[in-house]
Every structure is written in structure tokens, then in C-alpha cells.
Design an enzyme around this catalytic site. Structure first.
Site: not given
Ligand SMILES: NC(=O)C1=CN([C@@H]2O[C@H](COP(=O)(O)OP(=O)(O)OC[C@H]3O[C@@H](n4cnc5c(N)ncnc54)[C@H](OP(=O)(O)O)[C@@H]3O)[C@@H](O)[C@H]2O)C=CC1
Ligand SMILES: O=C(CO)[C@H](O)[C@H](O)COP(=O)(O)O
Length: 345
Positions: A198, A293
Site C-alpha cells: 500500500h 499502513d
Molecule cells: N477492503 C479490502 O479489500 C481490504 C481491507 N483490508 C483491511 O481490512 C480492514 C477493514 O477494511 P475496510 O472494510 O475496507 O475499511 P473501510 O474503509 O470500509 O472502513 C470500515 C469502517 O470503519 C469506519 N471508519 C473509518 N475511519 C474511521 C474513523 N476514524 N472512526 C470511526 N470509524 C471509521 C468506516 O467509516 P467510513 O466509511 O465513514 O470511513 C467504515 O464504516 C482495514 O484494516 C483494511 O486495511 C485488507 C485487505 C483488503
Molecule cells: O491482498 C491484500 C493485502 O492485504 C488485499 O486483499 C489487497 O491489498 C486488496 O485490498 P486493499 O487494496 O483494499 O487493501
């Protein structure tokens, strides 16, 4: 088994739909009204789409009341960026019940330690688990629908205490058969591929993001030279893991085991990964790719290196570069994991 999912974002919605589809009781929590309202007005219905699989489910509860959301949960899944782990741990510590198990999806680097230390202050002994990454590669495409671009073949999971990893993983696998027990949270934390994939491409493409250019993050944002740079970050991560007697896969091997992508070089492998082909770059520089990250992934890896007197000059220069660009002190604001040794028995 009953589940509470904290965070109705990309991953939270995917887990909620996946579990509800199989008949599990799911409560979904998010603190933001604008996130939960569209689901409430849709009669608690959310939609899941992965390839040709498309289904709609109705959640039991969707709420902005954390206490209400966890009342009957066996498992509490935290599916949020790691920069809110600390706040959330304090909020949960005061209300969590005995025997409820918390799983961070993912912990990034050291998330479970952050939770454990805070829970200890409240004399709460709950098992805390963390995964190496999120099972799904997914994005919410509107307020009630999530698109899953791919699922990993498996995802490593470890707990504090570490001797509960096998038992917790096997319970969870009854509902979501994609988890594999890892030795301890050092293994999940050092398999944090977000640290590798990232921050560097984001920083090297920052002008495009500031200029509101739409481009594919993995396909267009990672060019051969950037890929070579990423490999150097990855080599340092592997060196740190070795210092802790851990063999972790390199990024190329990781893409192969997680997504089944076969190639002899990282650039090609990233290009070939179908799960990455639709992922667009963040629309703002205020993105988890840096704000999560750098301080919650690269910084703790750097601290782990320092503890073992291992040099990680590229990781450190990236932390410094990101700090200068963002006008922040990521190194001092990030996780330092000074209590790590207590938890890697
Ligand atoms: N999505 C993916 O494909 C992948 C995600 N991950 C990891 O998984 C985890 C979750 O990812 P993902 O579901 O995409 O995350 P999101 O960005 O969709 O965030 C999840 C929730 O947390 C809320 N949030 C964000 N910032 C804050 C804040 N400051 N205070 C309170 N709530 C907050 C978001 O609200 P809002 O929408 O308002 O920001 C959202 O409802 C992360 O650690 C990410 O790095 C890893 C690999 C792949
Ligand atoms: O393979 C992964 C590393 O965690 C994630 O799935 C990949 O990075 C895609 O998700 P994002 O870009 O939303 O983190």
C-alpha cells in the site's frame, strides 16, 4: 454462533452478508449514522456480489449503539482500519462480557497487542485474535451493496493467548471455512502485506490522486520500477521475521498461496491477479493506504527490527518520506509494540 461486526464498511458488509446467508445471527455496528441509515431504510437488507453469486440478506440488527450490538455475540469481529483499534478497544473493554472473543480483521501489525493491553487495564481476559489480512478483497459500491473482487484461499489467524489459535480457528471455520491457525500474533503481524503493497505505490502516485485521476491502483499504479522497490520493502520485512525465527512468504509467494496467481516475478503476478484488476486508487490522499499502513504497519515493523538490531533503511526512509509529505510524525505516532515479547510465547 452469534456474531457482531464492528464497521459497516467494505469488509464489514461482506462478512455480515456472508454469515447471514448461512443463517447465522449477525448484528452490525457502525458509529456513523450516514453509514447505517441507508441499511436501516432498506429494511436491514444488504446485498453481496461476488462474480456470478449475487444475494440479498436481512441483518438481525444494525445499530450505532455498541453496547446493544454486542449483547449476545460469541464473536466480535472488528473490521475497521487499524487507526481506530485503540479507541475501539477502550470502548469495548468497559462493556465486553466474559467469554466473548474479539477478532481483528486484520490486526495489521500488532493490533491484538493494542487490544490486549487495554483490556488488561480493565481486568478483562477475553481472547483476542487477529488475522494477517482481510479475507475479502472488496468495496462497497453503494450504501447497502458490497462487491467482492476475490477471496483469499485462506487467511492466517492467531490469538492472544497463542495456545487458543487452533481452537478459535476451528470454531470460526464452521461458519467461514477460510482460516488457518498461525503460531502467534507475530506471524500474523509480519505477514501484513498491506505494509508492502500500500504505502509505496500510493506515495509514488500521489500527484495523480491529488489531481483526482482515476486509475487502477495495482495495475496502473505499480509499474516495474515501483514493483522492484516494493520487493525491497518486502525483503526487509522478511529479514525482520527471520530475526524472530519466523519464515514468512515473500510477496510473490504470498500472492500465489492466497490468490493462486502463478508467476516468476512480482510485477507480473500483480498484473495477473484478477482480484486486483478492478481495484481503483483511493479518491483522496487521506486514505488507509497511508494513514493505516504507515503508522500501524511499517512503523511497528521498524520497531521490531530495532529491537533485534536489524537494519531496515528502506522501510525507515519510506516512513520518513510519508511523514514529510503528510506533515506528520508517523514514527512517533505509530505503534511501537514494546510489550510484544509478553505475547509471543
Ligand atoms: N477492503 C479490502 O479489500 C481490504 C481491507 N483490508 C483491511 O481490512 C480492514 C477493514 O477494511 P475496510 O472494510 O475496507 O475499511 P473501510 O474503509 O470500509 O472502513 C470500515 C469502517 O470503519 C469506519 N471508519 C473509518 N475511519 C474511521 C474513523 N476514524 N472512526 C470511526 N470509524 C471509521 C468506516 O467509516 P467510513 O466509511 O465513514 O470511513 C467504515 O464504516 C482495514 O484494516 C483494511 O486495511 C485488507 C485487505 C483488503
Ligand atoms: O491482498 C491484500 C493485502 O492485504 C488485499 O486483499 C489487497 O491489498 C486488496 O485490498 P486493499 O487494496 O483494499 O487493501
Amino acid at each position: 454462533m452469534r456474531f457482531t461486526i464492528i464497521g459497516a464498511g467494505n469488509g464489514g458488509l461482506a462478512f455480515a452478508a456472508f454469515l447471514s446467508k448461512q443463517g447465522y445471527n449477525v448484528n452490525l455496528f457502525d458509529k456513523f449514522t450516514e453509514i447505517i441509515e441507508p441499511i436501516q431504510t432498506n429494511n436491514n437488507k444488504i446485498e453481496f456480489n461476488e462474480d456470478k453469486e449475487n444475494y440479498s440478506v436481512q441483518l438481525d440488527v444494525i445499530t450505532d449503539n455498541l453496547n446493544e450490538s454486542i449483547q449476545y455475540a460469541d464473536f466480535i469481529f472488528v473490521v475497521t482500519p487499524a487507526f481506530i483499534h485503540e479507541t475501539l478497544a477502550y470502548e469495548l473493554a468497559s462493556i465486553i462480557k466474559k467469554k466473548q472473543i474479539v477478532i481483528l480483521h486484520p490486526g495489521r501489525t500488532g493490533g491484538a497487542i493494542i487490544f490486549k493491553n487495554i483490556f488488561n487495564k480493565f481486568n478483562k481476559n477475553n481472547i483476542i485474535g487477529e488475522t494477517e489480512t482481510l479475507l475479502f478483497s472488496c468495496r462497497k459500491i453503494n450504501g447497502t451493496k458490497v462487491k467482492v473482487y476475490g477471496k483469499k484461499n485462506y487467511v492466517g489467524l492467531a490469538t492472544i493467548p497463542s495456545d487458543k489459535s487452533v481452537e478459535v480457528t476451528s470454531s470460526l471455520n464452521q461458519a467461514i471455512p477460510y482460516f488457518k491457525p498461525f503460531e502467534n500474533i507475530l506471524e500474523t503481524s509480519l505477514n501484513n502485506m498491506g505494509a508492502v503493497f500500500h504505502p509505496a505505490p500510493l506515495i509514488f502516485n500521489i500527484n495523480r490522486i491529488e489531481n483526482k485521476e482515476e486509475f487502477k491502483f495495482y495495475l496502473d499504479g505499480i509499474t516495474p520500477l515501483i514493483s522492484t522497490y516494493i520487493e525491497k520493502i518486502d525483503q526487509e520485512r522478511i529479514k525482520v521475521a527471520k530475526a524472530y525465527n519466523l519464515e514468512v512468504p515473500n510477496a510473490l509467494e504470498w500472492l500465489n498461496t492466497k490468490y493462486g496467481v502463478k508467476s516468476s516475478n512480482l510485477y507480473d503476478s500483480l498484473q495477473k491477479n484478477k482480484s486486483y484488476s478492478s481495484i481503483t486508487a483511493p479518491s483522496t490522499v487521506m486514505t488507509r493506504y497511508v494513514l493505516e499502513d504507515v503508522p500501524m504497519s511499517l512503523v511497528p515493523i521498524s520497531h521490531l527490527a530495532k529491537e533485534k538490531k536489524i537494519e531496515v533503511p528502506i522501510i525507515n526512509s519510506l516512513i520518513k518520506f510519508a511523514s514529510d509529505i503528510y506533515n506528520k510524525d508517523f514514527y512517533n505516532e505509530g505503534r511501537n509494540l514494546k510489550d510484544l515479547s509478553m505475547y509471543i510465547d
